[in-house]
Design a protein around this motif. Structure first.
Motif, PDB file in Angstrom:
ATOM      1  N   GLY A  94      -5.740   5.940  -1.086  1.00 59.26           N
ATOM      2  CA  GLY A  94      -6.419   6.358  -2.306  1.00 59.26           C
ATOM      3  C   GLY A  94      -7.471   5.380  -2.751  1.00 59.26           C
ATOM      4  O   GLY A  94      -7.395   4.811  -3.847  1.00 59.26           O
ATOM      5  N   SER A  95      -8.480   5.166  -1.900  1.00 59.59           N
ATOM      6  CA  SER A  95      -9.555   4.226  -2.224  1.00 59.59           C
ATOM      7  C   SER A  95     -10.263   4.641  -3.513  1.00 59.59           C
ATOM      8  O   SER A  95     -10.641   5.801  -3.686  1.00 59.59           O
ATOM      9  CB  SER A  95     -10.559   4.181  -1.060  1.00 59.59           C
ATOM     10  OG  SER A  95     -11.661   3.378  -1.381  1.00 59.59           O
ATOM     11  N   ARG A  96     -10.436   3.696  -4.428  1.00 56.11           N
ATOM     12  CA  ARG A  96     -11.120   3.971  -5.699  1.00 56.11           C
ATOM     13  C   ARG A  96     -12.586   3.544  -5.585  1.00 56.11           C
ATOM     14  O   ARG A  96     -12.867   2.367  -5.313  1.00 56.11           O
ATOM     15  CB  ARG A  96     -10.442   3.217  -6.848  1.00 56.11           C
ATOM     16  CG  ARG A  96      -9.000   3.671  -7.094  1.00 56.11           C
ATOM     17  CD  ARG A  96      -8.435   2.987  -8.320  1.00 56.11           C
ATOM     18  NE  ARG A  96      -7.050   3.345  -8.564  1.00 56.11           N
ATOM     19  CZ  ARG A  96      -6.656   4.451  -9.190  1.00 56.11           C
ATOM     20  NH1 ARG A  96      -7.563   5.309  -9.626  1.00 56.11           N
ATOM     21  NH2 ARG A  96      -5.364   4.697  -9.378  1.00 56.11           N
ATOM     22  N   PRO A  97     -13.518   4.472  -5.773  1.00 57.10           N
ATOM     23  CA  PRO A  97     -14.943   4.167  -5.602  1.00 57.10           C
ATOM     24  C   PRO A  97     -15.389   2.972  -6.449  1.00 57.10           C
ATOM     25  O   PRO A  97     -15.005   2.842  -7.618  1.00 57.10           O
ATOM     26  CB  PRO A  97     -15.635   5.455  -6.061  1.00 57.10           C
ATOM     27  CG  PRO A  97     -14.597   6.527  -5.888  1.00 57.10           C
ATOM     28  CD  PRO A  97     -13.287   5.871  -6.155  1.00 57.10           C
ATOM     29  N   ASP A  98     -16.171   2.109  -5.824  1.00 54.28           N
ATOM     30  CA  ASP A  98     -16.851   0.991  -6.507  1.00 54.28           C
ATOM     31  C   ASP A  98     -15.899  -0.048  -7.101  1.00 54.28           C
ATOM     32  O   ASP A  98     -16.328  -0.901  -7.877  1.00 54.28           O
ATOM     33  CB  ASP A  98     -17.761   1.520  -7.627  1.00 54.28           C
ATOM     34  CG  ASP A  98     -18.817   2.468  -7.103  1.00 54.28           C
ATOM     35  OD1 ASP A  98     -19.341   2.223  -6.002  1.00 54.28           O
ATOM     36  OD2 ASP A  98     -19.093   3.474  -7.780  1.00 54.28           O
ATOM     37  N   SER A  99     -14.605  -0.017  -6.719  1.00 55.77           N
ATOM     38  CA  SER A  99     -13.696  -0.986  -7.320  1.00 55.77           C
ATOM     39  C   SER A  99     -13.008  -1.872  -6.293  1.00 55.77           C
ATOM     40  O   SER A  99     -12.532  -2.957  -6.639  1.00 55.77           O
ATOM     41  CB  SER A  99     -12.618  -0.255  -8.134  1.00 55.77           C
ATOM     42  OG  SER A  99     -11.715   0.434  -7.280  1.00 55.77           O
ATOM     43  N   GLY A 100     -12.936  -1.429  -5.049  1.00 54.74           N
ATOM     44  CA  GLY A 100     -12.214  -2.179  -4.031  1.00 54.74           C
ATOM     45  C   GLY A 100     -10.714  -2.076  -4.195  1.00 54.74           C
ATOM     46  O   GLY A 100      -9.958  -2.743  -3.480  1.00 54.74           O
ATOM     47  N   GLN A 101     -10.247  -1.252  -5.126  1.00 58.29           N
ATOM     48  CA  GLN A 101      -8.824  -1.089  -5.382  1.00 58.29           C
ATOM     49  C   GLN A 101      -8.333   0.233  -4.776  1.00 58.29           C
ATOM     50  O   GLN A 101      -9.115   1.101  -4.426  1.00 58.29           O
ATOM     51  CB  GLN A 101      -8.548  -1.107  -6.890  1.00 58.29           C
ATOM     52  CG  GLN A 101      -9.002  -2.381  -7.584  1.00 58.29           C
ATOM     53  CD  GLN A 101      -8.301  -3.606  -7.025  1.00 58.29           C
ATOM     54  OE1 GLN A 101      -7.083  -3.626  -6.859  1.00 58.29           O
ATOM     55  NE2 GLN A 101      -9.090  -4.649  -6.738  1.00 58.29           N
ATOM     56  N   PHE A 102      -7.014   0.336  -4.666  1.00 56.05           N
ATOM     57  CA  PHE A 102      -6.414   1.541  -4.112  1.00 56.05           C
ATOM     58  C   PHE A 102      -5.404   2.121  -5.103  1.00 56.05           C
ATOM     59  O   PHE A 102      -4.791   1.400  -5.892  1.00 56.05           O
ATOM     60  CB  PHE A 102      -5.697   1.226  -2.796  1.00 56.05           C
ATOM     61  CG  PHE A 102      -6.633   0.809  -1.694  1.00 56.05           C
ATOM     62  CD1 PHE A 102      -7.294   1.747  -0.926  1.00 56.05           C
ATOM     63  CD2 PHE A 102      -6.842  -0.540  -1.426  1.00 56.05           C
ATOM     64  CE1 PHE A 102      -8.154   1.362   0.086  1.00 56.05           C
ATOM     65  CE2 PHE A 102      -7.700  -0.935  -0.412  1.00 56.05           C
ATOM     66  CZ  PHE A 102      -8.355   0.024   0.354  1.00 56.05           C
ATOM     67  N   ARG A 103      -5.230   3.421  -5.014  1.00 59.43           N
ATOM     68  CA  ARG A 103      -4.276   4.102  -5.889  1.00 59.43           C
ATOM     69  C   ARG A 103      -2.843   3.669  -5.581  1.00 59.43           C
ATOM     70  O   ARG A 103      -2.021   3.510  -6.471  1.00 59.43           O
ATOM     71  CB  ARG A 103      -4.421   5.613  -5.718  1.00 59.43           C
ATOM     72  CG  ARG A 103      -3.414   6.421  -6.511  1.00 59.43           C
ATOM     73  CD  ARG A 103      -3.534   7.905  -6.198  1.00 59.43           C
ATOM     74  NE  ARG A 103      -2.501   8.680  -6.876  1.00 59.43           N
ATOM     75  CZ  ARG A 103      -2.272   9.966  -6.649  1.00 59.43           C
ATOM     76  NH1 ARG A 103      -3.005  10.615  -5.745  1.00 59.43           N
ATOM     77  NH2 ARG A 103      -1.322  10.611  -7.301  1.00 59.43           N
ATOM     78  N   TYR A 104      -2.564   3.490  -4.270  1.00 64.30           N
ATOM     79  CA  TYR A 104      -1.214   3.116  -3.854  1.00 64.30           C
ATOM     80  C   TYR A 104      -1.181   1.631  -3.502  1.00 64.30           C
ATOM     81  O   TYR A 104      -2.046   1.129  -2.788  1.00 64.30           O
ATOM     82  CB  TYR A 104      -0.758   3.958  -2.668  1.00 64.30           C
ATOM     83  CG  TYR A 104      -0.591   5.425  -3.022  1.00 64.30           C
ATOM     84  CD1 TYR A 104       0.495   5.855  -3.775  1.00 64.30           C
ATOM     85  CD2 TYR A 104      -1.530   6.364  -2.609  1.00 64.30           C
ATOM     86  CE1 TYR A 104       0.648   7.194  -4.110  1.00 64.30           C
ATOM     87  CE2 TYR A 104      -1.392   7.706  -2.946  1.00 64.30           C
ATOM     88  CZ  TYR A 104      -0.297   8.116  -3.697  1.00 64.30           C
ATOM     89  OH  TYR A 104      -0.154   9.429  -4.029  1.00 64.30           O
ATOM     90  N   HIS A 105      -0.148   0.949  -4.013  1.00 60.75           N
ATOM     91  CA  HIS A 105      -0.004  -0.495  -3.811  1.00 60.75           C
ATOM     92  C   HIS A 105       1.465  -0.844  -4.024  1.00 60.75           C
ATOM     93  O   HIS A 105       2.328   0.062  -4.110  1.00 60.75           O
ATOM     94  CB  HIS A 105      -0.907  -1.265  -4.776  1.00 60.75           C
ATOM     95  CG  HIS A 105      -0.872  -0.742  -6.176  1.00 60.75           C
ATOM     96  ND1 HIS A 105       0.186  -0.987  -7.041  1.00 60.75           N
ATOM     97  CD2 HIS A 105      -1.733   0.071  -6.854  1.00 60.75           C
ATOM     98  CE1 HIS A 105      -0.040  -0.392  -8.197  1.00 60.75           C
ATOM     99  NE2 HIS A 105      -1.199   0.271  -8.115  1.00 60.75           N
ATOM    100  N   ALA A 106       1.774  -2.135  -4.111  1.00 59.72           N
ATOM    101  CA  ALA A 106       3.176  -2.552  -4.247  1.00 59.72           C
ATOM    102  C   ALA A 106       3.821  -1.974  -5.503  1.00 59.72           C
ATOM    103  O   ALA A 106       5.012  -1.630  -5.498  1.00 59.72           O
ATOM    104  CB  ALA A 106       3.266  -4.078  -4.257  1.00 59.72           C
ATOM    105  N   GLY A 107       3.060  -1.863  -6.585  1.00 58.27           N
ATOM    106  CA  GLY A 107       3.602  -1.322  -7.826  1.00 58.27           C
ATOM    107  C   GLY A 107       3.655   0.186  -7.861  1.00 58.27           C
ATOM    108  O   GLY A 107       4.335   0.764  -8.718  1.00 58.27           O
TER     109      GLY A 107
END
Length: 333
Positions: A94-107
């Motif tokens: 779940g790549s988030r545009p322009d943020s370098g973050q993902f929807r799915y992670h450890a939390g």
């Protein structure tokens, strides 16, 4: 017991397995058998995800899974529980545009019970770390790849590093395999590492014989034996391989290889048929620049095709011109 049976048994017994093998060794066919076994044990209740580093690799994985399912002796319900839809790792996370973050992670881990990743050699350390952090604690992870392939473009060579830490099955795991399969398995003579019981190597190629021309050549390349590689190329005695000393000799071969698909494109043949014809022939280059690099080879081949009316003399675009996507833009999906 053959290595494919070992891979299936080991994957059922372990939550992590790396299946390494060259082209045509049946990696995808084996993983479909593994998924069938897992679904059989779970009554078809497992949530399974399929992923690969690139869209093209994901598409190939989908096609291979569909083909392998045709020969699997399972009920319709269990077959339908084996997924066919694959996605890129970025899209899976779940790549988030322009943020370098993902929807799915450890939390917020992925809602999956098992994950199959193809072409694992292409994945860099940073992306693999993000993926592993996003997996639930009890999720099964099955990596497929070829340890002889080039490492990822970005930093790291995860698959090779994992493979290099494995020395073969430990005695305890061999005893466990024997209890499950009824067949004895020889343990590695080397001291076992934690990952040793998680790696299976497929050595038999269903695509070409090891003693064939391409088999001997591939073996020499994988062994890093330059002298033997050149000897195989220059022997002239084995079908399927030949050494072309000048790049001009390659252009007529490329012309013959590409004309059929361009003919079909110009006749307005169905797109699927054009793509199938295109996939019958390919020129791969080790370099980008120089007489044998992709830039000059493409220009020379295109000029030759244009002389026969199969490519545009002046127009940049013509019917059937191949296009390669070199970078994904997740903002544009």
């Amino acid at each position: 017991m053959c290595s494919s049976d070992l891979a299936a048994a080991a994957a059922v017994l372990r939550n992590f397995i790396l299946i390494s093998g060259g082209p045509g060794t049946g990696k995808t066919s084996i993983v479909v058998r593994i998924l069938g076994l897992l679904q059989q044990q779970a009554g078809g209740a497992l949530d399974i995800a399929l992923t690969a580093p690139t869209g093209k690799a994901a598409t190939r994985l989908q096609a291979a899974i569909r083909q392998a399912k045709l020969t699997l002796p399972l009920s319709r319900d269990l077959l339908s529980a084996i997924p066919e839809q694959a996605t890129t790792i970025h899209r899976l996370l779940g790549s988030r545009p322009d943020s370098g973050q993902f929807r799915y992670h450890a939390g917020n881990p992925l809602p999956v019970d098992a994950l199959v990743m193809d072409e694992a050699s292409m994945v860099d350390v940073a992306l693999m770390a993000r993926l592993l952090q996003a997996l639930p604690a009890q999720c099964r992870l099955i990596l497929l790849g070829d340890r002889h392939q080039l490492a990822s473009v970005e930093a790291g060579s995860v698959l090779s590093d994992i493979y290099g830490r494995a020395s073969g099955f430990t005695p305890a795991f061999c005893r466990q395999l024997e209890r499950v399969t009824g067949t004895g398995v020889e343990p590695s003579p080397e001291p076992g590492m934690a990952l040793s019981d998680c790696v299976v190597t497929l050595r038999h190629s269903y695509r070409f014989d090891r003693q064939s021309g391409i088999g001997r050549l591939a073996g020499a390349v994988n062994a890093g034996d330059g002298d033997e590689t050149l000897r195989q190329l220059r022997s002239g005695q084995r079908a399927g391989i030949a050494l072309l000393e000048r790049h001009e000799e390659l252009v007529p071969l490329a012309l013959a290889g590409y004309r059929e698909y361009l003919d079909m494109a110009q006749r307005g043949a169905p797109a699927a048929a054009v793509f199938a014809a295109f996939d019958q022939f390919r020129v791969l280059a080790a370099l980008t620049v120089g007489a044998r690099g992709t830039l000059m080879l493409n220009q020379a081949i295109e000029r030759a095709l244009a002389a026969f009316g199969k490519a545009g003399n002046d127009a940049a675009w013509y019917a059937g011109r191949p296009v390669i996507v070199r970078r994904n833009d997740y903002n544009l999906r």
